[in-house]
Motif scaffolding. Sequence first.
Motif, PDB file in Angstrom:
ATOM      1  N   VAL A 472       0.839  -1.205   0.000  1.00 27.85           N
ATOM      2  CA  VAL A 472       0.000   0.000   0.000  1.00 27.85           C
ATOM      3  C   VAL A 472       0.876   1.258   0.000  1.00 27.85           C
ATOM      4  N   VAL A 473       2.046   1.181   0.617  1.00 31.16           N
ATOM      5  CA  VAL A 473       2.948   2.344   0.694  1.00 31.16           C
ATOM      6  C   VAL A 473       3.338   2.815  -0.707  1.00 31.16           C
ATOM      7  N   THR A 474       3.766   1.882  -1.548  1.00 31.75           N
ATOM      8  CA  THR A 474       4.167   2.281  -2.900  1.00 31.75           C
ATOM      9  C   THR A 474       2.967   2.735  -3.721  1.00 31.75           C
ATOM     10  N   ASP A 475       1.785   2.190  -3.412  1.00 30.61           N
ATOM     11  CA  ASP A 475       0.569   2.639  -4.111  1.00 30.61           C
ATOM     12  C   ASP A 475       0.297   4.114  -3.842  1.00 30.61           C
ATOM     13  N   TYR A 476       0.346   4.516  -2.549  1.00 27.74           N
ATOM     14  CA  TYR A 476       0.003   5.916  -2.283  1.00 27.74           C
ATOM     15  C   TYR A 476       1.137   6.866  -2.662  1.00 27.74           C
ATOM     16  N   GLU A 478       2.945   6.449  -5.286  1.00 28.21           N
ATOM     17  CA  GLU A 478       2.767   6.558  -6.740  1.00 28.21           C
ATOM     18  C   GLU A 478       1.590   7.481  -7.064  1.00 28.21           C
ATOM     19  N   LYS A 479       0.475   7.299  -6.346  1.00 29.32           N
ATOM     20  CA  LYS A 479      -0.702   8.138  -6.612  1.00 29.32           C
ATOM     21  C   LYS A 479      -0.405   9.606  -6.330  1.00 29.32           C
ATOM     22  N   ALA A 480       0.434   9.861  -5.311  1.00 29.96           N
ATOM     23  CA  ALA A 480       0.819  11.240  -4.985  1.00 29.96           C
ATOM     24  C   ALA A 480       1.880  11.787  -5.935  1.00 29.96           C
ATOM     25  N   GLY A 481       2.409  10.914  -6.802  1.00 26.93           N
ATOM     26  CA  GLY A 481       3.455  11.332  -7.740  1.00 26.93           C
ATOM     27  C   GLY A 481       4.799  11.562  -7.098  1.00 26.93           C
ATOM     28  N   LEU A 482       5.001  10.978  -5.918  1.00 28.03           N
ATOM     29  CA  LEU A 482       6.244  11.238  -5.170  1.00 28.03           C
ATOM     30  C   LEU A 482       7.297  10.162  -5.388  1.00 28.03           C
ATOM     31  N   THR A 594      -1.641  16.191   0.901  1.00 24.06           N
ATOM     32  CA  THR A 594      -1.188  15.159  -0.050  1.00 24.06           C
ATOM     33  C   THR A 594      -1.750  13.792   0.336  1.00 24.06           C
ATOM     34  N   LEU A 595      -1.710  13.508   1.614  1.00 16.94           N
ATOM     35  CA  LEU A 595      -2.182  12.212   2.110  1.00 16.94           C
ATOM     36  C   LEU A 595      -3.671  12.038   1.860  1.00 16.94           C
ATOM     37  N   ARG A 596      -4.418  13.102   2.057  1.00 23.37           N
ATOM     38  CA  ARG A 596      -5.869  13.037   1.872  1.00 23.37           C
ATOM     39  C   ARG A 596      -6.224  12.628   0.439  1.00 23.37           C
ATOM     40  N   ASP A 597      -5.452  13.117  -0.513  1.00 24.28           N
ATOM     41  CA  ASP A 597      -5.739  12.821  -1.920  1.00 24.28           C
ATOM     42  C   ASP A 597      -5.116  11.505  -2.391  1.00 24.28           C
TER      43      ASP A 597
END
Length: 645
Positions: A472-476, A478-482, A594-597
């Motif tokens: 899940v860590v890499t998923d979020y 990636e979604k945050a573009g970080l 960032t986390l919220r999105d």
Amino acid sequence: MKPGNQNSYKSLKSISIDGKNYKYYSLSEAEKNGLEGIAKLPKSLKVLLENLLRYEDDLSVTKSQIDAIKLWLKDKKSSTEIAYRPARVLLQDYTGIPAVADLAAMREAVKEKNKDPNTINPLSAVDLVIDHSVQVDKSANSDSFEKNVDIEFQRNGERYSFLKWGQQAFNNFRIVPPGTGICHQVNLEYLSKVVWSEKFNNEDYLFPDTLVGTDSHTTMVNGLSVLGWGVGGIEAEAGMLGQPISMLIPEVIGFEVKNKMPEGTTATDLVLTVVKMLRDKGVVGKFVEFYGEGLKNLTLADRATIANMAPEYGATCGFFPIDDETLKYLRFSGREESTVKIVEAYAKEQGLWVSDGIEFTDTISLDMSTVVPTISGPKRPQDKVLLTDASSEFKKVFKEATKRTKQNISKVENTDYDIKDGSILIAAITSCTNTSNPNVLIGAGLLAKKAVELGLQTKPWVKTSLAPGSQVVTDYLEKAGLNVFLDKLGFNLVGYGCTTCIGNSGPLPENITDAIQKENIYAVSVLSGNRNFEGRISPHIKANYLASPPLVVAYALAGHMEFDLYKDPLGQNKNGKDIFLKDIWPSNKEIEDTLRDALNADMFIKRYSNISEGPKQWQEIKTENTSIYNWDESSTYVKKPPFFD
């Protein structure tokens, strides 16, 4: 779960939750029927008391053991030994294989006596998470993860084949395959229920979720109000086979938290402060239970970080009570709404919900507004160092350790740089302690983004890695573009496992190790782990510092432990202006926004819906679909235990 047959305090009752009836052993009913005053017990002791009420059989669990918990309130300590049965057992692959081998040998012994070997199974639920075997052989490349997984399966083929056989052979036994996550983070995000449910005589029973694990940091799950700690292999096997664990009723130290952490500090800074305080207090063999108005300012991830490091502060566990934050996290991590309703109703009915008026053996208090950025090292987790003092403290440490006043410098062959005493050669975002906490991971990603955008680069002698405890860590990220910015600084994904935190940091480049040995360099690592004993992280590294993930990235940019992150510039922008840490440090609001999105419950649901599948290498392992293991006599690793010969 087979309850005892005594029920001396007539505590067995029924409760209806969401239209369904359950049986449970009521603490309030037991209080009415003779256990006066138990409402004032610490929540962690209430969990132990419920366990004794449920299993009272006048053999392993006696009425006198139950009475001893009531009497604990008199002196806030006890010399009475109790028989405690956790609901389940958590194993990792290193310590779990002997347990599976013992079960396999028991099956063979039963078969030789012409009995059904399939009767040999764990009686308690057992989960084995394969997380201790991946090593950082490859790093700082886009294909590092795939290559490390390939190497892991080449090294561990025999062990994994044996475990995969066990997965199909035993009931009550689940395997979480390699490349999925770290056992404690998987436990937090998926396995734990907070309130457990099992059938007995066709009736559903509710009771607190509890466990023991064959890893010291099993304590992390106490952040989710699940009582658990690490044990040895013999105790774990006893738990697997439904046998009680013998333990003294512990002293319970109340840890009061007040206010909230200031801007720019992280859960890592908080936990390193807590470790120092509790080490000084002396809590070995005791429970620590957190309470106070500051609890509402701690996210579940923050609590898990604090609970994780119970072995480092010396306690058996660091327990947090159930409250609204617990329910919020259960929903946030994709648990079913029916589970959340059960947890809330049961906790409030049983007095396990957060409350005041608890009596502890002793108390200690922390005003969280006083927490400041902190690291810990060079050899012990309790060696707290304020970040403001890190540069000057390292100079002292270096002089004491080497008896040198001048730094040795060593040329690194085939490069244009040198390394010297104090050079940071490993910077690792690793360990469930911190990678279970989205705030500090997003913080690291945002810091990396700002650094890259300003043209900063990791120093070339630093071996960098990212090994989170969950996919899940890499998923979020990636979604945050970080993830792209972490990759640009060399923090590419290397695996989902313990890696550097347990010493699986992999080899340093040969020219680096040659340079270390040539001039006896006093080399440094910085990691977001929980232990930093000399020699643990790498045989070539002398000083190891624990730090938050954002600080791990910052130190990779700095490259040397004498670098003062408050005063020294990390580089210059295109206009020649100095860039300091404060220029790239993300604000709390940036992290929260960032986390919220970037993170939602669907990510947890998706990742854990097929948890037993594993990578293609796991799926390709062929095992015999048999109840008896076919031992390889020539094996030097998976050997048949000789107990029944």
